[in-house]
Scaffold this active site. Sequence first.
Site, PDB file in Angstrom:
ATOM      1  N   LEU A  85      36.167  38.311  47.132  1.00 22.86           N
ATOM      2  CA  LEU A  85      37.310  37.901  47.947  1.00 22.86           C
ATOM      3  C   LEU A  85      38.226  39.096  48.163  1.00 22.86           C
ATOM      4  O   LEU A  85      38.369  39.953  47.276  1.00 22.86           O
ATOM      5  CB  LEU A  85      38.092  36.785  47.241  1.00 22.86           C
ATOM      6  CG  LEU A  85      37.383  35.439  47.097  1.00 22.86           C
ATOM      7  CD1 LEU A  85      38.327  34.419  46.463  1.00 22.86           C
ATOM      8  CD2 LEU A  85      36.885  34.908  48.436  1.00 22.86           C
ATOM      9  N   GLY A 130      33.038  37.307  44.237  1.00 23.48           N
ATOM     10  CA  GLY A 130      32.576  36.518  45.382  1.00 23.48           C
ATOM     11  C   GLY A 130      31.299  37.084  46.000  1.00 23.48           C
ATOM     12  O   GLY A 130      30.490  36.343  46.552  1.00 23.48           O
ATOM     13  N   ASN A 152      33.381  38.822  37.439  1.00 21.37           N
ATOM     14  CA  ASN A 152      34.380  39.392  36.528  1.00 21.37           C
ATOM     15  C   ASN A 152      35.673  38.584  36.488  1.00 21.37           C
ATOM     16  O   ASN A 152      36.716  39.099  36.107  1.00 21.37           O
ATOM     17  CB  ASN A 152      34.707  40.833  36.946  1.00 21.37           C
ATOM     18  CG  ASN A 152      35.252  40.896  38.373  1.00 21.37           C
ATOM     19  OD1 ASN A 152      35.080  39.961  39.141  1.00 21.37           O
ATOM     20  ND2 ASN A 152      35.898  41.985  38.715  1.00 21.37           N
ATOM     21  N   GLU A 153      35.592  37.310  36.872  1.00 21.50           N
ATOM     22  CA  GLU A 153      36.817  36.524  37.014  1.00 21.50           C
ATOM     23  C   GLU A 153      37.638  36.439  35.734  1.00 21.50           C
ATOM     24  O   GLU A 153      38.863  36.515  35.773  1.00 21.50           O
ATOM     25  CB  GLU A 153      36.503  35.104  37.505  1.00 21.50           C
ATOM     26  CG  GLU A 153      36.331  35.020  38.998  1.00 21.50           C
ATOM     27  CD  GLU A 153      35.116  35.774  39.484  1.00 21.50           C
ATOM     28  OE1 GLU A 153      34.101  35.803  38.756  1.00 21.50           O
ATOM     29  OE2 GLU A 153      35.194  36.339  40.585  1.00 21.50           O
TER      30      GLU A 153
HETATM   31  C1  LIG Z   1      39.302  28.030  40.519  1.00 24.56           C
HETATM   32  C2  LIG Z   1      39.906  29.191  39.856  1.00 24.56           C
HETATM   33  C3  LIG Z   1      39.550  30.482  40.452  1.00 24.56           C
HETATM   34  C4  LIG Z   1      38.080  30.629  40.501  1.00 24.56           C
HETATM   35  C5  LIG Z   1      37.752  31.996  40.903  1.00 24.56           C
HETATM   36  C6  LIG Z   1      36.382  32.246  40.560  1.00 24.56           C
HETATM   37  C7  LIG Z   1      35.673  32.445  41.788  1.00 24.56           C
HETATM   38  C8  LIG Z   1      34.987  33.722  41.870  1.00 24.56           C
HETATM   39  C9  LIG Z   1      34.902  34.145  43.226  1.00 24.56           C
HETATM   40  C10 LIG Z   1      35.717  34.971  43.806  1.00 24.56           C
HETATM   41  C11 LIG Z   1      36.817  35.730  43.200  1.00 24.56           C
HETATM   42  C12 LIG Z   1      36.831  37.111  43.794  1.00 24.56           C
HETATM   43  O1  LIG Z   1      35.952  37.481  44.503  1.00 24.56           O
HETATM   44  S1  LIG Z   1      38.157  38.099  43.430  1.00 24.56           S
HETATM   45  C13 LIG Z   1      37.602  39.724  43.948  1.00 24.56           C
HETATM   46  C14 LIG Z   1      37.135  40.496  42.775  1.00 24.56           C
HETATM   47  N1  LIG Z   1      36.543  41.740  43.193  1.00 24.56           N
HETATM   48  C15 LIG Z   1      36.521  42.828  42.428  1.00 24.56           C
HETATM   49  O2  LIG Z   1      37.011  42.843  41.327  1.00 24.56           O
HETATM   50  C16 LIG Z   1      35.879  44.069  43.015  1.00 24.56           C
HETATM   51  C17 LIG Z   1      36.866  45.205  43.043  1.00 24.56           C
HETATM   52  N2  LIG Z   1      36.281  46.404  43.650  1.00 24.56           N
HETATM   53  C18 LIG Z   1      35.483  47.243  42.971  1.00 24.56           C
HETATM   54  O3  LIG Z   1      35.154  47.041  41.828  1.00 24.56           O
HETATM   55  C19 LIG Z   1      35.043  48.470  43.712  1.00 24.56           C
HETATM   56  O4  LIG Z   1      35.837  48.601  44.868  1.00 24.56           O
HETATM   57  C20 LIG Z   1      33.568  48.468  44.120  1.00 24.56           C
HETATM   58  C21 LIG Z   1      32.677  48.614  42.877  1.00 24.56           C
HETATM   59  C22 LIG Z   1      33.195  47.211  44.879  1.00 24.56           C
HETATM   60  C23 LIG Z   1      33.293  49.680  45.063  1.00 24.56           C
HETATM   61  O5  LIG Z   1      33.731  50.865  44.436  1.00 24.56           O
HETATM   62  P1  LIG Z   1      33.927  52.196  45.309  1.00 24.56           P
HETATM   63  O6  LIG Z   1      34.360  53.267  44.370  1.00 24.56           O
HETATM   64  O7  LIG Z   1      32.740  52.460  46.117  1.00 24.56           O
HETATM   65  O8  LIG Z   1      35.094  51.827  46.333  1.00 24.56           O
HETATM   66  P2  LIG Z   1      36.654  51.737  46.027  1.00 24.56           P
HETATM   67  O9  LIG Z   1      36.898  51.079  44.734  1.00 24.56           O
HETATM   68  O10 LIG Z   1      37.286  53.089  46.230  1.00 24.56           O
HETATM   69  O11 LIG Z   1      37.144  50.744  47.175  1.00 24.56           O
HETATM   70  C24 LIG Z   1      37.341  51.181  48.539  1.00 24.56           C
HETATM   71  C25 LIG Z   1      38.583  50.505  49.060  1.00 24.56           C
HETATM   72  O12 LIG Z   1      38.390  49.101  49.063  1.00 24.56           O
HETATM   73  C26 LIG Z   1      39.412  48.453  48.316  1.00 24.56           C
HETATM   74  N3  LIG Z   1      38.842  47.243  47.671  1.00 24.56           N
HETATM   75  C27 LIG Z   1      37.884  47.192  46.763  1.00 24.56           C
HETATM   76  N4  LIG Z   1      37.580  45.922  46.441  1.00 24.56           N
HETATM   77  C28 LIG Z   1      38.389  45.169  47.191  1.00 24.56           C
HETATM   78  C29 LIG Z   1      38.550  43.762  47.318  1.00 24.56           C
HETATM   79  N5  LIG Z   1      37.823  42.854  46.632  1.00 24.56           N
HETATM   80  N6  LIG Z   1      39.460  43.311  48.193  1.00 24.56           N
HETATM   81  C30 LIG Z   1      40.208  44.180  48.922  1.00 24.56           C
HETATM   82  N7  LIG Z   1      40.108  45.527  48.840  1.00 24.56           N
HETATM   83  C31 LIG Z   1      39.197  46.003  47.988  1.00 24.56           C
HETATM   84  C32 LIG Z   1      39.866  49.507  47.325  1.00 24.56           C
HETATM   85  O13 LIG Z   1      41.154  49.218  46.864  1.00 24.56           O
HETATM   86  C33 LIG Z   1      39.820  50.756  48.191  1.00 24.56           C
HETATM   87  O14 LIG Z   1      40.950  50.729  49.040  1.00 24.56           O
HETATM   88  P3  LIG Z   1      41.624  52.094  49.549  1.00 24.56           P
HETATM   89  O15 LIG Z   1      40.559  52.825  50.327  1.00 24.56           O
HETATM   90  O16 LIG Z   1      42.778  51.656  50.380  1.00 24.56           O
HETATM   91  O17 LIG Z   1      42.033  52.853  48.328  1.00 24.56           O
END
Ligand SMILES: CCCCCCCC/C=C\CC(=O)SCCNC(=O)CCNC(=O)[C@H](O)C(C)(C)COP(=O)(O)OP(=O)(O)OC[C@H]1O[C@@H](n2cnc3c(N)ncnc32)[C@H](O)[C@@H]1OP(=O)(O)O
Length: 278
Positions: A85, A130, A152-153
């Site tokens: 997400l 997600g 990793n929630e």
């Molecule tokens: C009912 C109660 C709740 C139930 C919830 C459970 C349900 C589960 C389902 C969904 C929940 C979610 O999905 S929450 C999202 C969690 N996601 C993460 O933790 C991933 C975070 N990102 C990373 O770990 C890394 O970005 C990566 C490994 C995916 C890639 O690494 P890389 O080094 O290649 O790239 P960067 O880290 O430099 O990222 C580039 C750029 O993108 C931005 N970014 C990264 N992830 C997200 C994201 N999920 N949403 C928005 N933006 C994201 C990051 O900040 C960088 O931005 P800038 O270029 O501006 O610095």
Amino acid sequence: MISFLMRRTIPRCRAYSSQTTSELTKVEVNEKTGVAVVTLNRPPVNGLNVAALRSLEKVIGDLETNKCKGLILSSSSKNIFCAGLDLTEIYKPDQEKLKSLWTAFQDLWIKLYGASFPTTAALNGHAIAGGCVLALSCDYRVMVPNSSIGLNETELGISPTAWIIASMQNVLSKRSVELALLQGRIYKTNQALEIGLIDEIANDKDETIKKCEEFIAKYSRVQSLAFSLTKRELRGKAISELTSNRQGDLQFFVDSINNPSVQKFLEKYLQSLKSKKN
Ligand SMILES: CCCCCCCC/C=C\CC(=O)SCCNC(=O)CCNC(=O)[C@H](O)C(C)(C)COP(=O)(O)OP(=O)(O)OC[C@H]1O[C@@H](n2cnc3c(N)ncnc32)[C@H](O)[C@@H]1OP(=O)(O)O
């Protein structure tokens, strides 16, 4: 506009009429096999906002209507399948948008997990949270080396909801699910293969797609109706549990995200992602 490469010779796969889906999701249907490669296209990390979720949901609905032969979910990014997400939508969220986000995610899961055709995830890179849910909702997963996948929630301070747990339980042993979820564990490609979180490793993106095609081809002699009815038997319970409790599930999500400690963590987490580059 979505780009379609529709086949002319498979009678059960009609040409698409809808052209409303945006570039957030690209679709190409192989003329010979009728298999659709659906590419997530929201740089840089395919963060799932409402538009991206709705776009993918619509594509799956169209494929369903057009009775295509199988789906390969891929990504236009070089090394990221999907980072889950869009964190900027859940940090200091607009409340209406937050509800729309979760509702769109529920809708997409119902369509993808319940799809009546074989579905595969060609994981050309990281599949986090997600992104992992999308992969788990498919029938088969192929991943490139040196990537990571997992939910990793609990690390984020939120707990996965029942349908997400069910998607993981559908793939992993009960013990592995407990370890994966309670630790909020992210697995490297090799580890993911060891526990069964992915099915195969491929050298590169092209090979992930080839292996997914090979998996789907195994169903060429299976009757579509028998396939979809069997899948419904296997997965229907989890889907109806969500459909009968959508409001409760939504409220749980909204309350979890609005929890001040979760918001505090998200602030630090987003900062840590941004500061990685400095
Ligand atoms: C009912 C109660 C709740 C139930 C919830 C459970 C349900 C589960 C389902 C969904 C929940 C979610 O999905 S929450 C999202 C969690 N996601 C993460 O933790 C991933 C975070 N990102 C990373 O770990 C890394 O970005 C990566 C490994 C995916 C890639 O690494 P890389 O080094 O290649 O790239 P960067 O880290 O430099 O990222 C580039 C750029 O993108 C931005 N970014 C990264 N992830 C997200 C994201 N999920 N949403 C928005 N933006 C994201 C990051 O900040 C960088 O931005 P800038 O270029 O501006 O610095």
